[in-house]
Design a protein around this motif. Structure first.
Motif, PDB file in Angstrom:
ATOM      1  N   PHE A  58      28.787  34.606  45.890  1.00  0.00           N
ATOM      2  CA  PHE A  58      30.206  34.701  45.534  1.00  0.00           C
ATOM      3  C   PHE A  58      30.814  33.306  45.422  1.00  0.00           C
ATOM      4  O   PHE A  58      31.509  32.989  44.445  1.00  0.00           O
ATOM      5  N   ALA A  59      30.565  32.471  46.429  1.00  0.00           N
ATOM      6  CA  ALA A  59      31.147  31.129  46.431  1.00  0.00           C
ATOM      7  C   ALA A  59      30.629  30.307  45.249  1.00  0.00           C
ATOM      8  O   ALA A  59      31.409  29.646  44.543  1.00  0.00           O
ATOM      9  N   VAL A  60      29.331  30.343  45.016  1.00  0.00           N
ATOM     10  CA  VAL A  60      28.741  29.546  43.930  1.00  0.00           C
ATOM     11  C   VAL A  60      29.230  30.034  42.577  1.00  0.00           C
ATOM     12  O   VAL A  60      29.642  29.234  41.715  1.00  0.00           O
ATOM     13  N   THR A  61      29.213  31.352  42.364  1.00  0.00           N
ATOM     14  CA  THR A  61      29.599  31.906  41.063  1.00  0.00           C
ATOM     15  C   THR A  61      31.071  31.692  40.777  1.00  0.00           C
ATOM     16  O   THR A  61      31.453  31.259  39.678  1.00  0.00           O
ATOM     17  N   SER A  62      31.932  31.999  41.751  1.00  0.00           N
ATOM     18  CA  SER A  62      33.372  31.883  41.515  1.00  0.00           C
ATOM     19  C   SER A  62      33.788  30.443  41.245  1.00  0.00           C
ATOM     20  O   SER A  62      34.680  30.190  40.425  1.00  0.00           O
ATOM     21  N   GLN A  63      33.137  29.483  41.914  1.00  0.00           N
ATOM     22  CA  GLN A  63      33.476  28.088  41.684  1.00  0.00           C
ATOM     23  C   GLN A  63      32.848  27.550  40.401  1.00  0.00           C
ATOM     24  O   GLN A  63      33.354  26.601  39.805  1.00  0.00           O
ATOM     25  N   ALA A  64      31.743  28.183  39.958  1.00  0.00           N
ATOM     26  CA  ALA A  64      31.090  27.723  38.734  1.00  0.00           C
ATOM     27  C   ALA A  64      31.826  28.183  37.489  1.00  0.00           C
ATOM     28  O   ALA A  64      31.859  27.456  36.477  1.00  0.00           O
ATOM     29  N   VAL A  65      32.428  29.366  37.527  1.00  0.00           N
ATOM     30  CA  VAL A  65      33.076  29.909  36.335  1.00  0.00           C
ATOM     31  C   VAL A  65      34.577  29.684  36.323  1.00  0.00           C
ATOM     32  O   VAL A  65      35.239  29.957  35.316  1.00  0.00           O
ATOM     33  N   GLY A  66      35.128  29.205  37.428  1.00  0.00           N
ATOM     34  CA  GLY A  66      36.575  29.026  37.488  1.00  0.00           C
ATOM     35  C   GLY A  66      36.951  27.710  38.123  1.00  0.00           C
ATOM     36  O   GLY A  66      36.083  26.949  38.577  1.00  0.00           O
ATOM     37  N   PRO A  67      38.233  27.426  38.210  1.00  0.00           N
ATOM     38  CA  PRO A  67      38.685  26.176  38.815  1.00  0.00           C
ATOM     39  C   PRO A  67      38.425  26.158  40.316  1.00  0.00           C
ATOM     40  O   PRO A  67      38.507  27.179  40.988  1.00  0.00           O
ATOM     41  N   VAL A  68      38.074  24.993  40.828  1.00  0.00           N
ATOM     42  CA  VAL A  68      37.833  24.825  42.252  1.00  0.00           C
ATOM     43  C   VAL A  68      39.170  24.813  42.985  1.00  0.00           C
ATOM     44  O   VAL A  68      40.140  24.222  42.547  1.00  0.00           O
ATOM     45  N   GLY A  69      39.215  25.476  44.145  1.00  0.00           N
ATOM     46  CA  GLY A  69      40.441  25.484  44.942  1.00  0.00           C
ATOM     47  C   GLY A  69      41.171  26.809  44.856  1.00  0.00           C
ATOM     48  O   GLY A  69      40.646  27.817  44.388  1.00  0.00           O
ATOM     49  N   GLY A 125      45.238  46.051  29.686  1.00  0.00           N
ATOM     50  CA  GLY A 125      44.969  44.652  30.040  1.00  0.00           C
ATOM     51  C   GLY A 125      44.412  44.437  31.418  1.00  0.00           C
ATOM     52  O   GLY A 125      43.984  43.320  31.742  1.00  0.00           O
ATOM     53  N   GLY A 126      44.409  45.468  32.271  1.00  0.00           N
ATOM     54  CA  GLY A 126      43.924  45.287  33.632  1.00  0.00           C
ATOM     55  C   GLY A 126      42.471  44.888  33.689  1.00  0.00           C
ATOM     56  O   GLY A 126      42.092  43.962  34.422  1.00  0.00           O
ATOM     57  N   LEU A 127      41.632  45.534  32.898  1.00  0.00           N
ATOM     58  CA  LEU A 127      40.210  45.237  32.905  1.00  0.00           C
ATOM     59  C   LEU A 127      39.939  43.853  32.329  1.00  0.00           C
ATOM     60  O   LEU A 127      39.130  43.099  32.858  1.00  0.00           O
ATOM     61  N   GLY A 128      40.631  43.511  31.247  1.00  0.00           N
ATOM     62  CA  GLY A 128      40.433  42.198  30.641  1.00  0.00           C
ATOM     63  C   GLY A 128      40.826  41.067  31.572  1.00  0.00           C
ATOM     64  O   GLY A 128      40.132  40.052  31.655  1.00  0.00           O
ATOM     65  N   ASP A 129      41.948  41.241  32.289  1.00  0.00           N
ATOM     66  CA  ASP A 129      42.365  40.212  33.254  1.00  0.00           C
ATOM     67  C   ASP A 129      41.348  40.056  34.372  1.00  0.00           C
ATOM     68  O   ASP A 129      41.078  38.947  34.832  1.00  0.00           O
ATOM     69  N   ALA A 130      40.781  41.190  34.835  1.00  0.00           N
ATOM     70  CA  ALA A 130      39.802  41.133  35.917  1.00  0.00           C
ATOM     71  C   ALA A 130      38.536  40.396  35.475  1.00  0.00           C
ATOM     72  O   ALA A 130      37.941  39.637  36.251  1.00  0.00           O
ATOM     73  N   LEU A 131      38.119  40.602  34.209  1.00  0.00           N
ATOM     74  CA  LEU A 131      36.912  39.952  33.716  1.00  0.00           C
ATOM     75  C   LEU A 131      37.072  38.437  33.644  1.00  0.00           C
ATOM     76  O   LEU A 131      36.075  37.706  33.632  1.00  0.00           O
ATOM     77  N   GLY A 132      38.306  37.962  33.569  1.00  0.00           N
ATOM     78  CA  GLY A 132      38.537  36.529  33.528  1.00  0.00           C
ATOM     79  C   GLY A 132      38.833  35.911  34.885  1.00  0.00           C
ATOM     80  O   GLY A 132      39.088  34.709  34.971  1.00  0.00           O
ATOM     81  N   ASP A 133      38.794  36.706  35.947  1.00  0.00           N
ATOM     82  CA  ASP A 133      39.091  36.211  37.287  1.00  0.00           C
ATOM     83  C   ASP A 133      37.799  35.755  37.959  1.00  0.00           C
ATOM     84  O   ASP A 133      36.881  36.552  38.133  1.00  0.00           O
ATOM     85  N   PRO A 134      37.695  34.475  38.343  1.00  0.00           N
ATOM     86  CA  PRO A 134      36.460  33.996  38.983  1.00  0.00           C
ATOM     87  C   PRO A 134      36.102  34.773  40.245  1.00  0.00           C
ATOM     88  O   PRO A 134      34.915  34.997  40.526  1.00  0.00           O
ATOM     89  N   ALA A 135      37.111  35.191  41.013  1.00  0.00           N
ATOM     90  CA  ALA A 135      36.830  35.946  42.237  1.00  0.00           C
ATOM     91  C   ALA A 135      36.203  37.293  41.909  1.00  0.00           C
ATOM     92  O   ALA A 135      35.277  37.741  42.593  1.00  0.00           O
ATOM     93  N   ALA A 136      36.698  37.960  40.872  1.00  0.00           N
ATOM     94  CA  ALA A 136      36.143  39.256  40.482  1.00  0.00           C
ATOM     95  C   ALA A 136      34.700  39.109  40.009  1.00  0.00           C
ATOM     96  O   ALA A 136      33.833  39.931  40.349  1.00  0.00           O
ATOM     97  N   ILE A 137      34.424  38.061  39.227  1.00  0.00           N
ATOM     98  CA  ILE A 137      33.055  37.827  38.761  1.00  0.00           C
ATOM     99  C   ILE A 137      32.137  37.564  39.959  1.00  0.00           C
ATOM    100  O   ILE A 137      31.003  38.062  40.031  1.00  0.00           O
ATOM    101  N   GLY A 138      32.628  36.800  40.927  1.00  0.00           N
ATOM    102  CA  GLY A 138      31.843  36.525  42.122  1.00  0.00           C
ATOM    103  C   GLY A 138      31.520  37.780  42.911  1.00  0.00           C
ATOM    104  O   GLY A 138      30.428  37.909  43.475  1.00  0.00           O
ATOM    105  N   VAL A 139      32.458  38.724  42.960  1.00  0.00           N
ATOM    106  CA  VAL A 139      32.227  39.978  43.684  1.00  0.00           C
ATOM    107  C   VAL A 139      31.127  40.790  43.013  1.00  0.00           C
ATOM    108  O   VAL A 139      30.222  41.319  43.680  1.00  0.00           O
ATOM    109  N   VAL A 140      31.183  40.900  41.679  1.00  0.00           N
ATOM    110  CA  VAL A 140      30.163  41.670  40.956  1.00  0.00           C
ATOM    111  C   VAL A 140      28.783  41.056  41.169  1.00  0.00           C
ATOM    112  O   VAL A 140      27.807  41.759  41.465  1.00  0.00           O
ATOM    113  N   VAL A 141      28.685  39.737  41.021  1.00  0.00           N
ATOM    114  CA  VAL A 141      27.398  39.064  41.210  1.00  0.00           C
ATOM    115  C   VAL A 141      26.913  39.232  42.648  1.00  0.00           C
ATOM    116  O   VAL A 141      25.728  39.482  42.913  1.00  0.00           O
ATOM    117  N   GLY A 142      27.828  39.115  43.605  1.00  0.00           N
ATOM    118  CA  GLY A 142      27.457  39.256  45.005  1.00  0.00           C
ATOM    119  C   GLY A 142      26.934  40.638  45.338  1.00  0.00           C
ATOM    120  O   GLY A 142      25.947  40.783  46.063  1.00  0.00           O
TER     121      GLY A 142
END
Length: 444
Positions: free
Chosen positions: A127-138, A303-320
């Motif tokens: 989660f940490a690696v993916t979310s920081q890799a696809v989105g802004p740090v912090g 738009g709910g699904l599209g916004d979620a697909l662009g959220d680094p945290a959401a991507i990290g959850v799926v990968v995790g």
């Protein structure tokens, strides 16, 4: 020539009493998991229908005395109150496993503990690696690191019920004990990392009803009219302390005696057995489905699904959930075997462990709870996390179904062999010692 020592076996068959207990627990959890799925689907459909405002109004309806700081929404009552019952049952189950169950044997306990811990660590790291890799740090992205670490045993068993897969008894026991350890780790994470403020006086006061509850249960008192008020007071004070109230549930569960004492009487069930008999159906059939109904109603259309697909945290959850859980549980089991030079039991194959590892990626109840604690209930990111938990769990369920379908014939034949009882003593021959078998032959 000396005979080489036998290598230890992993996931050996449990005893017949343990299999009976696990089977009963899994049957209840399976029915609860199906109800959970139904509740989640109803919530999603309602939240995306023209009557979505009615769903939101119901979820946000406040009830309870404001003077006691218990004027909570129905969604909060579900997550803080009903899930406390769920964690109470988990606490009882955890204590039973470590005191009188399979986990009482350190050799047997080591494997599910190692697999569970790896199944928590790998998803958090991914989660940490993916979310920081696809989105802004912090930002607050990393607050959700624990979301993909939980496994929903009811959801996983519901998938098994739908695909009609027959897991071997040892593997089913492993799944249950893995989930029990997973629940303990989850509640520890909630207590340590998701407590924003701490009211020390309220926390100290909560020790009084907790101690009283412990005294009563050790005296084998099971009168609901006495225990429920004490338990509610402990829950309310823990809630007021700032620690999530589900911690009170698991703490009281751990206080319940799981051994038979003099006050239980000859031939009577333990107090833990009686509590589980009363509360497990309520937990699996009502508490968890109601929480799912309150938590799963997220907006997918518009738009709910599209916004979620662009959220680094959401991507990290799926990968995790999909990759992290599988790699963690399977890798932890395989690494344990390599480290101890042990072998899988002859009834099993590594494909079985792989399918189980995929099932562990089905996170729902506790994942949704941690998402709310991490980002705030009703916040935009919380909505994205809910969608990610649903998407990740669904993906893991589909992949696990494919893998377990390939093993379905093997499972079915194994279950049929286990049910043979040639001497009609009520215990399948596979659980009897060689000298007790009707044919006198060796077991498998």
């Amino acid at each position: 020539m000396t005979t080489p020592p036998l290598r230890p076996r992993l996931l050996r068959r449990s005893t017949w009493p343990e299999v009976q207990r696990v089977t009963g627990a899994l049957r209840t959890e399976t029915v609860g998991g199906i109800l959970l799925l139904v509740a989640a689907v109803v919530a999603i459909v309602w939240a995306n229908s023209p009557w979505s405002e009615a769903y939101a109004a119901l979820r946000d309806l406040r009830v309870g005395p404001a003077s006691l700081h218990l004027d909570l929404t129905l969604a909060q009552w579900a997550s803080d109150g009903l899930l406390a019952v769920f964690f109470f049952v988990a606490g009882v189950e955890l204590k039973r496993e470590f005191v009188v169950g399979d986990l009482a044997d350190p050799a047997k306990a080591a494997l599910p503990i190692a697999a569970a811990l790896c199944g928590v660590a790998l998803p958090a790291v991914l989660f940490a690696v993916t979310s920081q890799a696809v989105g802004p740090v912090g930002g607050d992205v990393l607050r959700g690191w624990a979301v993909p670490t939980a496994t929903d045993i009811a959801f996983a068993l519901a998938v098994l019920a739908v695909i009609n897969t027959h897991l071997p008894s040892a593997l089913r026991s492993f799944l249950l004990t893995l989930a029990v350890v997973d629940d303990l780790v989850a509640i520890t994470i909630i207590a340590l990392f998701y407590t924003d403020h701490l009211n020390v006086p309220a926390l100290l006061l909560s020790l009084v009803p907790l101690a009283l509850f412990g005294f009563l249960v050790h005296r084998r008192v099971d009168r609901w009219w006495l225990l429920v008020p004490v338990a509610f007071l402990a829950w309310a004070l823990v809630h007021a302390s700032g620690i999530h109230a589900t911690v009170a549930g698991v703490t009281m569960g751990l206080l319940v005696p799981v051994r038979t004492g003099p006050r239980d009487g000859a031939g009577r069930h333990t107090l833990a057995d009686r509590f589980e008999h009363r509360l497990r159906p309520f937990s699996a059939g009502f508490a968890v489905p109601v929480f799912a109904f309150m938590a799963a109603g997220v907006t997918v259309v518009g738009g709910g699904l599209g916004d979620a697909l662009g959220d680094p945290a959401a991507i990290g959850v799926v990968v995790g959930l999909v990759l992290g859980k599988m790699l963690g549980v399977f890798g932890g089991t395989w690494g344990f075997a390599r480290f101890t030079r042990a072998e899988l039991d002859s009834d099993l194959a590594w494909a079985d462990v792989f399918g189980l590892s995929l099932l562990a990626g089905i996170g729902f109840t506790v994942s949704l709870l941690i998402g709310e604690l991490a980002y705030g209930p009703g916040s935009p990111r919380d909505e994205h996390i809910k969608l990610a938990v649903l998407a990740g769990s669904l993906t893991a369920a589909v992949v696990a179904t494919v893998a377990l379908r390939l093993r379905n014939r093997h499972y079915r034949l194994l279950c049929e062999a286990e049910e043979v009882d040639a001497d009609h003593d009520g215990v399948p021959d596979v659980f009897a010692s060689p000298s007790d078998r009707a044919d006198g032959g060796p077991g498998r």
